[in-house]
Design an enzyme around this catalytic site. Structure first.
Site, PDB file in Angstrom:
ATOM      1  N   HIS A 264       0.865  -1.173   0.000  1.00 54.07           N
ATOM      2  CA  HIS A 264       0.000   0.000   0.000  1.00 54.07           C
ATOM      3  C   HIS A 264       0.905   1.228   0.000  1.00 54.07           C
ATOM      4  O   HIS A 264       1.677   1.449   0.927  1.00 54.07           O
ATOM      5  CB  HIS A 264      -0.900  -0.007   1.245  1.00 54.07           C
ATOM      6  CG  HIS A 264      -1.848   1.144   1.321  1.00 54.07           C
ATOM      7  ND1 HIS A 264      -3.142   1.064   0.887  1.00 54.07           N
ATOM      8  CD2 HIS A 264      -1.683   2.411   1.774  1.00 54.07           C
ATOM      9  CE1 HIS A 264      -3.753   2.223   1.077  1.00 54.07           C
ATOM     10  NE2 HIS A 264      -2.875   3.059   1.615  1.00 54.07           N
ATOM     11  N   HIS A 307      -0.758   2.722  11.663  1.00 58.83           N
ATOM     12  CA  HIS A 307       0.198   3.811  11.471  1.00 58.83           C
ATOM     13  C   HIS A 307       0.350   4.645  12.745  1.00 58.83           C
ATOM     14  O   HIS A 307      -0.620   4.873  13.472  1.00 58.83           O
ATOM     15  CB  HIS A 307      -0.347   4.722  10.339  1.00 58.83           C
ATOM     16  CG  HIS A 307       0.646   5.709   9.819  1.00 58.83           C
ATOM     17  ND1 HIS A 307       0.269   6.884   9.185  1.00 58.83           N
ATOM     18  CD2 HIS A 307       2.011   5.722   9.822  1.00 58.83           C
ATOM     19  CE1 HIS A 307       1.339   7.548   8.807  1.00 58.83           C
ATOM     20  NE2 HIS A 307       2.412   6.875   9.183  1.00 58.83           N
ATOM     21  N   GLU A 313      -3.072  14.289  11.448  1.00 62.03           N
ATOM     22  CA  GLU A 313      -3.957  13.938  10.347  1.00 62.03           C
ATOM     23  C   GLU A 313      -5.409  14.276  10.721  1.00 62.03           C
ATOM     24  O   GLU A 313      -5.999  13.612  11.575  1.00 62.03           O
ATOM     25  CB  GLU A 313      -3.852  12.454  10.006  1.00 62.03           C
ATOM     26  CG  GLU A 313      -2.454  11.993   9.614  1.00 62.03           C
ATOM     27  CD  GLU A 313      -2.393  10.503   9.302  1.00 62.03           C
ATOM     28  OE1 GLU A 313      -3.471   9.901   9.100  1.00 62.03           O
ATOM     29  OE2 GLU A 313      -1.275   9.948   9.268  1.00 62.03           O
ATOM     30  N   TYR A 322     -15.708   5.737   3.744  1.00 62.91           N
ATOM     31  CA  TYR A 322     -14.256   5.611   3.725  1.00 62.91           C
ATOM     32  C   TYR A 322     -13.885   4.149   3.895  1.00 62.91           C
ATOM     33  O   TYR A 322     -14.404   3.443   4.769  1.00 62.91           O
ATOM     34  CB  TYR A 322     -13.644   6.455   4.842  1.00 62.91           C
ATOM     35  CG  TYR A 322     -12.141   6.388   4.906  1.00 62.91           C
ATOM     36  CD1 TYR A 322     -11.363   6.703   3.798  1.00 62.91           C
ATOM     37  CD2 TYR A 322     -11.495   6.024   6.081  1.00 62.91           C
ATOM     38  CE1 TYR A 322      -9.985   6.651   3.852  1.00 62.91           C
ATOM     39  CE2 TYR A 322     -10.108   5.971   6.153  1.00 62.91           C
ATOM     40  CZ  TYR A 322      -9.363   6.278   5.028  1.00 62.91           C
ATOM     41  OH  TYR A 322      -7.993   6.225   5.086  1.00 62.91           O
TER      42      TYR A 322
END
Length: 415
Positions: A264, A307, A313, A322
């Site tokens: 990814h 992550h 973010e 999403y």
């Protein structure tokens, strides 16, 4: 070059002794005079009356706009907001300014180093991301109709007004000091991501009008609100030229680049615009989108990975679902994963995509999520944490069912 009247732009110079049509020449500088030419921003406006002709500014209430980053204690948790409420027709009518609410931010407007993220909602830039309802943005440079799935950038110092059509909601990113620009493409080459040709600027539009009741000009200065009165329209620019302009962009024009082999790719490949800091490769703010695209990576967990990030973010959803969190993260809502706060797919997404048959598939069809990513450690305001009453206090539970799959007896599959 954008004249509204024939030959309104002076020929061969910027400020002649007498301008065509008896106009005033006014320069709007978006950068220091001595900035290198590639980063020098300025426009010349030819207007019926100069903007300096106004009554003194007086202080105005700030409402839910804030740059007070110490009003509440820091919160390192993952934060998610349910869709922000839109005022009902029966409630008090709000205008553009009173409909603004600061959610989070960092830095200081006095030193011109920092950002603010606001939510707007109305019934009836600034970097604007409409989520619901159209905006007719009138600027000194002309008009722009901005709809959901488009963005609009109003540069510092530009006067503008907003007309809305029905229930309206969206997101605003305010950046102090820096300007947005296209990211460098490096080995991608000359083409890709957001192409310059797709950014639209308004054409000159003016009104030669005076009103006895006067026009009110609202000015945000050093984090506070001020207003002044003048008896003529601020939108009296008959012609202009230059490179310091408002603009809009349709996110459907983004040329998506994605992984075609394995793994990814990092979300930086989806950067539309960036406001650079003085550190190479580090942004004050990046505007990133997650548009419809093909997923073809082999031997890969295709949704976003788990992550922890040295950047903050802030995510919003314009439409659809999403991919990493199909439930809970809704259009008109938001999330904030602060610096080094762990985040990633919820349990349903992980289990489904860990066992899925990998074949070429469309990803995020009918969806548009976006991210404001910043090197600043952003503080959430009192309105964002408490007053809005939209914080999803159960957000952390989407990861609670994750279980260990560790098998100490695991062996590679035989080839």
């Amino acid at each position: 070059l954008y004249p509204r009247c024939p030959s309104a732009l002076p020929e061969g110079q910027n400020n002649p002794q007498v301008c065509p049509y008896g106009l005033y020449a006014e320069q709007l500088s978006g950068s220091a005079f001595t900035c290198p030419r590639p980063t020098n921003k300025r426009s010349w406006l030819y207007r019926i009356l100069p903007s300096v002709r106004h009554k003194p500014f007086t202080a105005e209430p700030c409402g839910d706009l804030s740059e007070s980053w110490n009003d509440v204690e820091p919160n390192p948790n993952q934060l998610r907001w349910r869709p922000f409420n839109i005022p009902k027709a029966s409630e008090k009518k709000v205008d553009f300014v009173s409909g603004l609410h600061t959610v989070c931010g960092a830095g200081d407007s006095k030193s011109r180093n920092g950002i603010c993220i606001h939510l707007y909602k109305y019934e009836f830039c600034v970097f604007s991301v409409p989520q619901q309802g159209k905006l007719l943005v009138t600027t000194e440079f002309g008009k722009m109709m901005v709809e959901p799935n488009e963005i609009c950038v109003i540069q510092q110092g530009m006067r503008f007004s907003v007309d809305v059509f029905g229930e309206t909601r969206g997101y605003i990113l305010e950046v102090y000091g820096a300007h947005f620009e296209l990211p460098d493409l490096g080995p991608i080459g000359a083409n890709g991501l957001a192409n310059p040709r797709d950014f639209l600027v308004p054409v000159a539009w003016y009104e030669d009008r005076t009103v006895s009741a006067g026009y009110t000009v609202i000015n945000k200065y050093q984090g506070k609100m001020f207003s002044c009165q003048q008896d003529f329209s601020p939108f009296n620019v008959v012609a202009w030229h230059g490179n310091y302009t408002p603009y809009k962009y349709n996110l459907e024009n983004f040329m998506v680049i994605n992984c075609v082999a394995y793994d990814h790719a990092d979300p930086s490949i989806f950067t539309v615009l960036t406001a650079k800091s003085t550190r190479p490769g580090v942004a004050i703010a990046d505007f990133v989108i997650f548009p419809p695209r093909w997923g073809v990576a082999d031997h890969t967990f295709r949704p976003p990975y788990y992550h922890r990030n040295c950047m903050s973010e802030f995510m919003g959803l314009i439409k659809g679902h999403y991919e990493a969190k199909e439930e809970g993260f809704q259009p008109g809502g938001a999330s904030l994963h602060s610096i080094m706060t762990p985040h990633g797919p919820d349990v349903d997404c992980f289990e489904k995509n860990s066992t899925a048959t990998l074949k070429p598939e469309r990803v995020a069809e009918g969806t548009m999520a976006f991210m404001f990513e910043s090197s600043f450690s952003m503080a959430v305001t009192k309105w964002g944490l408490d007053t809005c009453n939209r914080v999803d206090k159960e957000y952390y539970k989407c990861w609670e069912p994750l279980r260990s799959h560790f098998n100490p007896k695991w062996k590679p599959a035989s080839k």
